[in-house]
Each structure stands twice: as C-alpha cells, then as structure tokens.
Design a protein around this motif. Sequence first.
Motif, mmCIF file in Angstrom:
data_model
loop_
_atom_site.group_PDB
_atom_site.id
_atom_site.type_symbol
_atom_site.label_atom_id
_atom_site.label_comp_id
_atom_site.label_asym_id
_atom_site.label_seq_id
_atom_site.Cartn_x
_atom_site.Cartn_y
_atom_site.Cartn_z
ATOM 1 N N ALA A 1 7.809 9.836 -0.465
ATOM 2 C CA ALA A 1 8.742 8.786 -0.049
ATOM 3 C C ALA A 1 8.108 7.878 0.989
ATOM 4 O O ALA A 1 7.284 8.321 1.799
ATOM 5 C CB ALA A 1 10.010 9.413 0.527
ATOM 6 N N TYR A 2 8.511 6.622 0.958
ATOM 7 C CA TYR A 2 8.158 5.623 1.981
ATOM 8 C C TYR A 2 9.440 5.375 2.763
ATOM 9 O O TYR A 2 10.437 4.921 2.209
ATOM 10 C CB TYR A 2 7.646 4.365 1.278
ATOM 11 N N VAL A 3 9.412 5.752 4.033
ATOM 12 C CA VAL A 3 10.619 5.667 4.865
ATOM 13 C C VAL A 3 10.353 4.719 6.034
ATOM 14 O O VAL A 3 9.455 4.964 6.848
ATOM 15 C CB VAL A 3 11.006 7.071 5.416
ATOM 16 N N PHE A 4 11.131 3.626 6.121
ATOM 17 C CA PHE A 4 10.948 2.640 7.196
ATOM 18 C C PHE A 4 12.332 2.218 7.682
ATOM 19 O O PHE A 4 12.925 1.253 7.183
ATOM 20 C CB PHE A 4 10.139 1.451 6.678
ATOM 21 N N ALA A 5 12.863 2.968 8.658
ATOM 22 C CA ALA A 5 14.247 2.757 9.095
ATOM 23 C C ALA A 5 14.312 1.853 10.319
ATOM 24 O O ALA A 5 14.734 2.266 11.400
ATOM 25 C CB ALA A 5 14.903 4.111 9.389
ATOM 26 N N THR A 6 13.897 0.598 10.120
ATOM 27 C CA THR A 6 13.956 -0.411 11.181
ATOM 28 C C THR A 6 13.828 -1.762 10.486
ATOM 29 O O THR A 6 13.353 -1.796 9.336
ATOM 30 C CB THR A 6 12.835 -0.133 12.223
ATOM 31 N N PRO A 7 14.250 -2.882 11.125
ATOM 32 C CA PRO A 7 14.196 -4.186 10.424
ATOM 33 C C PRO A 7 12.763 -4.617 10.028
ATOM 34 O O PRO A 7 12.315 -4.221 8.995
ATOM 35 C CB PRO A 7 14.863 -5.146 11.406
ATOM 36 N N GLY A 8 12.023 -5.390 10.747
ATOM 37 C CA GLY A 8 10.577 -5.671 10.576
ATOM 38 C C GLY A 8 10.029 -6.142 9.243
ATOM 39 O O GLY A 8 9.393 -7.172 9.136
ATOM 40 N N HIS B 1 0.828 -1.207 0.000
ATOM 41 C CA HIS B 1 0.000 0.000 0.000
ATOM 42 C C HIS B 1 0.863 1.257 0.000
ATOM 43 O O HIS B 1 0.603 2.212 -0.742
ATOM 44 C CB HIS B 1 -0.908 -0.047 1.242
ATOM 45 N N LYS B 2 1.934 1.278 0.800
ATOM 46 C CA LYS B 2 2.764 2.483 0.877
ATOM 47 C C LYS B 2 3.529 2.723 -0.428
ATOM 48 O O LYS B 2 3.683 3.869 -0.852
ATOM 49 C CB LYS B 2 3.712 2.382 2.085
#
Length: 304
Positions: free
Chosen positions: A231-238, A219-220
């Motif tokens: 921008a799609y920003v996801f600064a973690t593992p997961g 979706h993002k």
Amino acid sequence: APLVLRLVAASVSVAEKAGAIVRNVFNSGELGVVEKDGKNDLQTQADRSAQECIVQSLSRQFPKVTIIGEEEPTGETVDESHLETRLSEEVLKVVCPQNLQSVKDEDVVVWVDPLDGTKEYTEGFLDHVTVLIGVAVNGKAVAGVINQPYYNYKAGPGATLGRTMWGIVGLGAFGVERLVPPADKRIVTTTRSHSNKLVTESIEAMQPDEVLRVGGAGHKVLLVIEGKAHAYVFATPGCKKWDTCAPEAILHALGGRLTDIHGNALQYHRDVKHPNTGGVLATYSDHDWYLSRMPESVKAAVKP
Ligand SMILES: Nc1ncnc2c1ncn2[C@@H]1O[C@H](COP(=O)(O)O)[C@@H](OP(=O)(O)O)[C@H]1O
Ligand SMILES: [Mg+2]
Ligand SMILES: [Mg+2]
Ligand SMILES: [Mg+2]
C-alpha cells in the motif's frame, strides 16, 4: 482513431522526450534549482524544460483540450527542439474501450507532472523520478502515461535505461506488469521528504513490517503495482492532481484502487482544486482494511 487513443499515443512519445530532457539536464550538471515554497518544494531546469516539452507539444496537437501542468510557464520563447509530435504506433493499434470512443475535446483534462520526485532528483535518488501525463474524462482518471527516465540505472552498462508505461481503464496497461507482493508481511510505502505527524501516525496504524520511504507519487504507485509494497499511504494534503492522475489510471487499468484516505474517488475536472486535500491511499487488495485502520484523529485532520 478516437481522441483518447490519439492523446495517449502522443503522450507516450512526449513523455519519452521529456524523460530524455530530464537525463540531459542532470548530465549537464546545471540543475538550476529554485525554491517554490521552501526547501522541500523545489523546481529545477528539468521541471521547466520537461513541462515546456509536454505542454507545448500536446497543446499544438490538441488545441481544444484543457492541459494543466504543475509548473508556471517561464514566458521565454519555446525551444523548438523540445517539441515532439510523433504518435506511438503501439498505442494506435489497440481498440479503444467502447465508453471512451466518442469523448469530445471539452470533456478532457490532461494533468501534467513534468518531473515527479524533484527533491529526490536533486539528491541523486534518480529511480524515484517519473514523468506523469494523466488523461481525465468528465472528472475521472481514464488513461495515464508514466516515463521513468532512470529505470535500470543501477543495473550496469548492458541494461536499457528508462521505460515508458501506459494504460487505459477498461483496456489494461503496457510496459509494466502486476507482480504479487510477499504474502507473509505487510510493506507500506510513503513520502521520504514530506513527512509529518499525520503521515507517521497513519503509517503506524497500518502495523507494517516494513516502511519504504521513497520519493515520487508515480514511483510509489509503481511499487504497489510491481509488488514491492502492499500500500501507498499518504494521509496529509501536499499531493496534487498531476501527481495522482496518471498513476491512478494505470493502477485502475490493472485492477488496483487509488482513493483519498476516506475511500472517496479523486476528482479531476478542470475547476477542481489542485491539492488532494483528502490524502492518498493506493492498494491492490485489502483497500477497505487500510481505510478501516485509518485513525479517526487523522481522518478529522485530512478532509477532502
Ligand atoms: N507538503 C508538500 N508540499 C509540497 N508538495 C508536496 C507536499 N507533499 C507532497 N508533495 C508533492 O507530491 C509529490 C509526491 O511527494 P513525495 O515524493 O514526498 O511522496 C511531489 O511532487 P513533485 O516532486 O512533482 O513536486 C511533492 O512535491
Ligand atoms: Mg514539484
Ligand atoms: Mg509530483
Ligand atoms: Mg513535479
């Protein structure tokens, strides 16, 4: 037709079937929620049945291709009504890019997320949900299929519910169009249900005018493609390989970029560890600007 085209053609039909399963389970009211790893890592009957639909349908047609899905097999007898073996004619009529014409079964890994955005699905944020089937060749995401089962669900009774999008790097994408986001502000999208200090710090560093906290990696990436976010920003593992393979391929096919938060390409070969430990950054433009804004402390904590 070349293997990659047949795989995408099968995946388009299979993803549509899986999307219908996702809607049927929701309509039944029996979500069958199981906690996999705490209350933010859920599995529902829709995740289980859609995974069975996709993995069984594809593995019967492509027995020599490696298929990796998010969910564990249930061990129950296969529900034959969940199988789909038709090939999408729309896909079969395109010309496969030259570099993908002679790909062999053993070069391919198919990454399956039967339901992306499970947490939001259980909470009724239905348009956050997607079905993701990504095709990787020699460790690179080269093709992807996304079904969004509840696309248009707020648009009223006249609107067609659900849509399927697919793309091949070097060819383009179908069922979705690149739209340009507003030029006068910066909109960043990130997780709604898996946030933490690293996520918050990195988002702040991007100095956004607006933050869209929504569910689903698929979706993002669609928000970035369709110009709802820069921008799609996801600064973690997961986030895992099955979350990014299909969206990355479609974004790349349309000229965008998806990397970890250091700018490294993501790997998708069969032996790779499943988590995207280096985080995720997806953009259409100014990718290097977002990379340069990433705090050193976050980069040190989120290693590939
Ligand atoms: N901390 C975490 N633990 C487990 N899964 C995580 C996670 N962070 C992200 N994910 C997974 O990455 C996908 C996108 O996350 P989010 O919606 O929060 O952006 C979701 O996929 P699924 O819904 O397919 O499990 C989610 O489960
Ligand atoms: Mg999950
Ligand atoms: Mg997912
Ligand atoms: Mg999932």
